[in-house]
Enzyme design. Structure first.
Site: not given
Ligand code: 13P
Length: 257
Positions: A102, A100, A12, A218, A10, A172, A178
């Site tokens: 976010e 997601h 983003k 992560s 992903n 997640e 992140g």
């Molecule tokens: P990270 O791998 O950067 O922690 O992000 C995970 C994520 O949100 C995948 O959708």
């Protein structure tokens, strides 16, 4: 029953369409039949790169799939700034990320909206990746399981169990996204198992046997193999590490580590 792992990057809000092409070319350079046989590999770029990547996959007959990060639930209409599932299906998009964290926490998407998206994606012959998971606060308050149960139950509401092959759920934990903090493999496994129990409640135990539950938060080359060894984890939804070709390729080659 063995479920085929799904490794998805992903991206983003990163990479313009030219950088996107370059990244995919670099990733596939490192992969071969062994990797494609072992796992389904998918990239999830921003909307603006979907057409370019679709053309690249098609033209070079790449064995990777294409995903989108979001969509609206209506087919068309006066929804300025939105992209419909019909438009994504036309671009040979195979997966659409729904809910997601976010989207939930930065853009205020609620469970009902996420559920509409899941159903719209299925209705257009694509596959939703329904994201579920608790925040740090919720975890501290001992609410992790309640939150995951709610996300799964409401997210899959009204979904027919016969579409089970097309559904993916990604656990997640928001505190691991992140941040560099990963759930320990055994914690991740336990929560993915709990997620699967909730899928069984929503769609029945046959569906729960088949539906892939990914872990996200992560994931990197150094921890992917251990995570993938867990019985309840059927893949990874990778953010930051999917933006670096070497890292994402290493993740896709986890079975050789
Ligand atoms: P990270 O791998 O950067 O922690 O992000 C995970 C994520 O949100 C995948 O959708």
């Amino acid at each position: 029953m063995a479920r085929r792992p799904l490794l998805a990057g992903n991206w983003k809000m990163h990479k313009d369409h030219l950088e996107a092409i370059q990244l995919v070319q670099q990733v596939v350079y490192h992969l071969d039949e062994q990797d494609y046989d072992r796992s389904e590999i998918v990239v999830i770029p921003p909307f603006t790169a979907l057409r370019s990547i679709q053309t690249l996959i098609d033209g070079d007959r790449l064995q990777i799939g294409l995903g989108a990060q979001n969509c609206h639930y209506e087919d068309a209409g006066a929804f300025t700034g939105e992209v419909s599932p019909a438009m994504l299906a036309k671009l040979a998009v195979r997966y659409v990320v729904c809910g997601h964290s976010e989207r939930r926490h930065v853009f205020g998407e609620d469970d009902e909206t996420v559920n509409r998206k899941v159903r719209a994606v299925l209705a257009h012959g694509m596959r939703p990746i329904l994201c579920v998971g608790e925040t740090d606060d919720e975890r501290e308050q001992g609410l992790a399981r309640d939150v995951v149960a709610r996300h799964v139950q409401l997210g899959l509401d009204g979904v027919a169990g016969d579409r089970m092959d097309d559904i993916v759920v990604a656990y997640e934990p928001v505190w691991a996204i992140g941040t560099g903090k990963t759930a320990t493999p055994s914690d991740a496994n336990e929560m993915c198992g709990f997620t699967r129990d909730q899928i069984a409640k929503a769609l029945g135990s046959d569906a729960a046997e088949v539906i892939r539950v990914q872990y996200g938060g992560s994931v990197k080359p150094g921890n992917v193999a251990e995570l993938m060894r867990q019985t309840e984890i059927d893949g990874a939804l990778v953010g930051g590490a999917s933006l670096r070709a070497d890292d994402f390729a290493a993740i896709c080659r986890y079975h050789r580590l």
